[in-house]
Design a protein around this motif. Sequence first.
Motif, PDB file in Angstrom:
ATOM      1  N   GLU A  41       0.820  -1.212   0.000  1.00 14.55           N
ATOM      2  CA  GLU A  41       0.000   0.000   0.000  1.00 14.55           C
ATOM      3  C   GLU A  41       0.853   1.261   0.000  1.00 14.55           C
ATOM      4  OE1 GLU A  41      -2.393  -0.744   3.429  1.00 14.55           O
ATOM      5  OE2 GLU A  41      -3.486  -2.398   2.440  1.00 14.55           O
ATOM      6  N   LYS A  42       2.002   1.207   0.679  1.00 17.16           N
ATOM      7  CA  LYS A  42       2.885   2.376   0.694  1.00 17.16           C
ATOM      8  C   LYS A  42       3.859   2.387  -0.482  1.00 17.16           C
ATOM      9  CE  LYS A  42       5.703   5.389   3.461  1.00 17.16           C
ATOM     10  NZ  LYS A  42       6.841   5.551   4.353  1.00 17.16           N
ATOM     11  N   LYS A  43       3.863   1.265  -1.237  1.00 21.50           N
ATOM     12  CA  LYS A  43       4.756   1.144  -2.392  1.00 21.50           C
ATOM     13  C   LYS A  43       6.222   1.220  -1.982  1.00 21.50           C
ATOM     14  CE  LYS A  43       1.489   2.752  -5.897  1.00 21.50           C
ATOM     15  NZ  LYS A  43       0.303   2.443  -5.073  1.00 21.50           N
ATOM     16  N   ILE A  44       6.541   0.451  -0.928  1.00 26.41           N
ATOM     17  CA  ILE A  44       7.926   0.322  -0.495  1.00 26.41           C
ATOM     18  C   ILE A  44       8.295  -1.166  -0.536  1.00 26.41           C
ATOM     19  CG2 ILE A  44       7.909   2.383   0.957  1.00 26.41           C
ATOM     20  CD1 ILE A  44       7.557   0.566   3.397  1.00 26.41           C
ATOM     21  N   PRO A  45       9.567  -1.492  -0.729  1.00 26.83           N
ATOM     22  CA  PRO A  45       9.968  -2.904  -0.784  1.00 26.83           C
ATOM     23  C   PRO A  45       9.939  -3.553   0.598  1.00 26.83           C
ATOM     24  CG  PRO A  45      11.887  -1.489  -0.981  1.00 26.83           C
ATOM     25  CD  PRO A  45      10.695  -0.578  -1.010  1.00 26.83           C
ATOM     26  N   ILE A  46       9.795  -4.858   0.600  1.00 27.94           N
ATOM     27  CA  ILE A  46       9.920  -5.627   1.832  1.00 27.94           C
ATOM     28  C   ILE A  46      10.867  -6.795   1.569  1.00 27.94           C
ATOM     29  CG2 ILE A  46       7.770  -6.900   1.327  1.00 27.94           C
ATOM     30  CD1 ILE A  46       7.461  -7.167   4.443  1.00 27.94           C
ATOM     31  N   VAL A  47      11.837  -6.965   2.448  1.00 27.35           N
ATOM     32  CA  VAL A  47      12.835  -8.019   2.347  1.00 27.35           C
ATOM     33  C   VAL A  47      12.569  -9.051   3.432  1.00 27.35           C
ATOM     34  CG1 VAL A  47      15.292  -8.579   2.561  1.00 27.35           C
ATOM     35  CG2 VAL A  47      14.577  -6.480   1.364  1.00 27.35           C
ATOM     36  N   VAL A  48      12.476 -10.313   3.036  1.00 26.23           N
ATOM     37  CA  VAL A  48      12.307 -11.409   3.986  1.00 26.23           C
ATOM     38  C   VAL A  48      13.600 -12.212   4.026  1.00 26.23           C
ATOM     39  CG1 VAL A  48      11.062 -13.543   4.504  1.00 26.23           C
ATOM     40  CG2 VAL A  48       9.809 -11.536   3.656  1.00 26.23           C
ATOM     41  N   PHE A  49      14.220 -12.253   5.202  1.00 24.39           N
ATOM     42  CA  PHE A  49      15.406 -13.080   5.404  1.00 24.39           C
ATOM     43  C   PHE A  49      14.922 -14.495   5.709  1.00 24.39           C
ATOM     44  CE2 PHE A  49      16.946  -8.786   6.333  1.00 24.39           C
ATOM     45  CZ  PHE A  49      18.115  -8.751   5.575  1.00 24.39           C
ATOM     46  N   ASP A  50      15.184 -15.419   4.800  1.00 25.13           N
ATOM     47  CA  ASP A  50      14.554 -16.729   4.876  1.00 25.13           C
ATOM     48  C   ASP A  50      15.094 -17.585   6.013  1.00 25.13           C
ATOM     49  OD1 ASP A  50      12.629 -18.488   4.105  1.00 25.13           O
ATOM     50  OD2 ASP A  50      13.639 -19.166   2.287  1.00 25.13           O
ATOM     51  N   ARG A  51      14.197 -18.418   6.537  1.00 22.56           N
ATOM     52  CA  ARG A  51      14.502 -19.401   7.577  1.00 22.56           C
ATOM     53  C   ARG A  51      13.747 -20.678   7.254  1.00 22.56           C
ATOM     54  NH1 ARG A  51      17.022 -17.714  12.145  1.00 22.56           N
ATOM     55  NH2 ARG A  51      17.489 -15.468  12.194  1.00 22.56           N
ATOM     56  N   PRO A  52      14.211 -21.828   7.775  1.00 22.74           N
ATOM     57  CA  PRO A  52      13.551 -23.090   7.442  1.00 22.74           C
ATOM     58  C   PRO A  52      12.174 -23.212   8.071  1.00 22.74           C
ATOM     59  CG  PRO A  52      15.718 -23.450   8.461  1.00 22.74           C
ATOM     60  CD  PRO A  52      15.376 -22.013   8.646  1.00 22.74           C
ATOM     61  N   ASP A  53      11.348 -24.047   7.460  1.00 20.47           N
ATOM     62  CA  ASP A  53      10.211 -24.579   8.182  1.00 20.47           C
ATOM     63  C   ASP A  53      10.809 -25.564   9.179  1.00 20.47           C
ATOM     64  OD1 ASP A  53       8.068 -26.191   9.065  1.00 20.47           O
ATOM     65  OD2 ASP A  53       6.914 -25.693   7.274  1.00 20.47           O
ATOM     66  N   PRO A  54      10.676 -25.321  10.485  1.00 16.76           N
ATOM     67  CA  PRO A  54      11.400 -26.151  11.457  1.00 16.76           C
ATOM     68  C   PRO A  54      10.978 -27.614  11.455  1.00 16.76           C
ATOM     69  CG  PRO A  54       9.839 -24.720  12.573  1.00 16.76           C
ATOM     70  CD  PRO A  54       9.901 -24.264  11.149  1.00 16.76           C
ATOM     71  N   ILE A  55       9.756 -27.913  11.005  1.00 14.87           N
ATOM     72  CA  ILE A  55       9.282 -29.293  10.980  1.00 14.87           C
ATOM     73  C   ILE A  55       9.327 -29.866   9.562  1.00 14.87           C
ATOM     74  CG2 ILE A  55       7.966 -29.230  13.109  1.00 14.87           C
ATOM     75  CD1 ILE A  55       5.478 -28.532  11.542  1.00 14.87           C
TER      76      ILE A  55
END
Length: 412
Positions: free
Chosen positions: A153-167
């Motif tokens: 909505e604000k037109k800004i980027p979002i960065v996701v630092f990936d992590r495992p699905d623990p299960i």
Amino acid sequence: MRKVCTTATALGLFLSVASIASAQVHVRVGIDKLADGLPSVLAGKRVGLITNHTGHNSERVPTIDLLAGRRDMRLVALFAPEHGIRGIMQSRVADEKDEKTGLPVYSLFGANQKPTPAMLDSVDALAYDIQDVGVRQYTYISTLGYAMQAAAEKKIPIVVFDRPDPIGGTIIEGNIREDGLQSFVGLYPIASRYGLTIGELAMMYNKQFGINADLHVVKMDGWKRDVWLDKTDIPWTGPSPNLPMFGGVISYPGTVFFEGTNLSEGRGSDAPFEQTGAPWLHNQVVVDSMNARHLPGVRFEAVQMAIAASGRKYGGQTIPGVKMIVTDRATYRPVSTTLRLMDVIHRLQPNDFQWRSSKSADGKESFSLDRLTGSTRIRPAIENGTLEALLAEWDRDDAKFREMRKPYLLYQ
């Protein structure tokens, strides 16, 4: 106030000795790759970070410190999910000021679950680094979805630092959330146990459900779909006060449903979400009935559960309980196992067993289990003795979701 440290605190970090002993696979999570360089989309930006105590690199340096110490971007705001920035809160989280950095900490588990425009006034980009538990009902992934919506909505980027699905990333279990049951424990219609990393899930949210944010996922190195987190060298941090041990995470996809009944889900005991109980429970009779079913990967044991005074149900009491002992987690299915256990208890003690519910101002009754399972069909199935037929339908949901997720898989 938060005091950032690189060692475990009594409540904030829970290191599993068993995890270290069994570590086999070397994995660099997304935030570890910050050492290789800042994602270009964050360069020169004012960044807001959504994180908590699980956000740290393999040396346990908090992500807050890693970003606050950089000169090629400026960390300007922090956002806290359920349980707060330190992961110790059991109730609503308040806005605060970070003691070490002086930054504002905005609560996303209080009056607002989604970052407001005012919170993002000084933010040019968002970053997300939180360890989830691989289950739709866990609110951290709803916080992710709302943050992505706000970024779009604000037109800004979002960065996701990936992590495992623990299960692990191979087992899918449970229903796809039904229409009309959107909530903070079921933001989007995905399987209960979805088998995706947090980055893969973000990609699904973005395209499958039309968020269309400027999303950037920092991939891991070394992780494969069949690897559970405790088989890696990633340091284990309990994601909340209620899941300090990895064993609780294994059963949580199902045992969380006990929150919708008058049975304890084990909060306040020595094994939360690995056992259930109530003062009225005939636990040995239940255990005998469940063990006679020979369900895959699990056996049942009658126990006495001591609940701390702070426990949500039966606090300060020692109650009869049933503990799930996982014998083969590759074949164990906690969702169907828990619902079958619930079904047996309801059948054996129908006058004691109760559904938790509340009434709105207009007198309409809503049931916690419906919200938790994302389905209005579980209660009638248990009450009418048709649970097995419903579980067979849910198996078809699993196959449908497996196909739905294919375009978003980043790892083999």
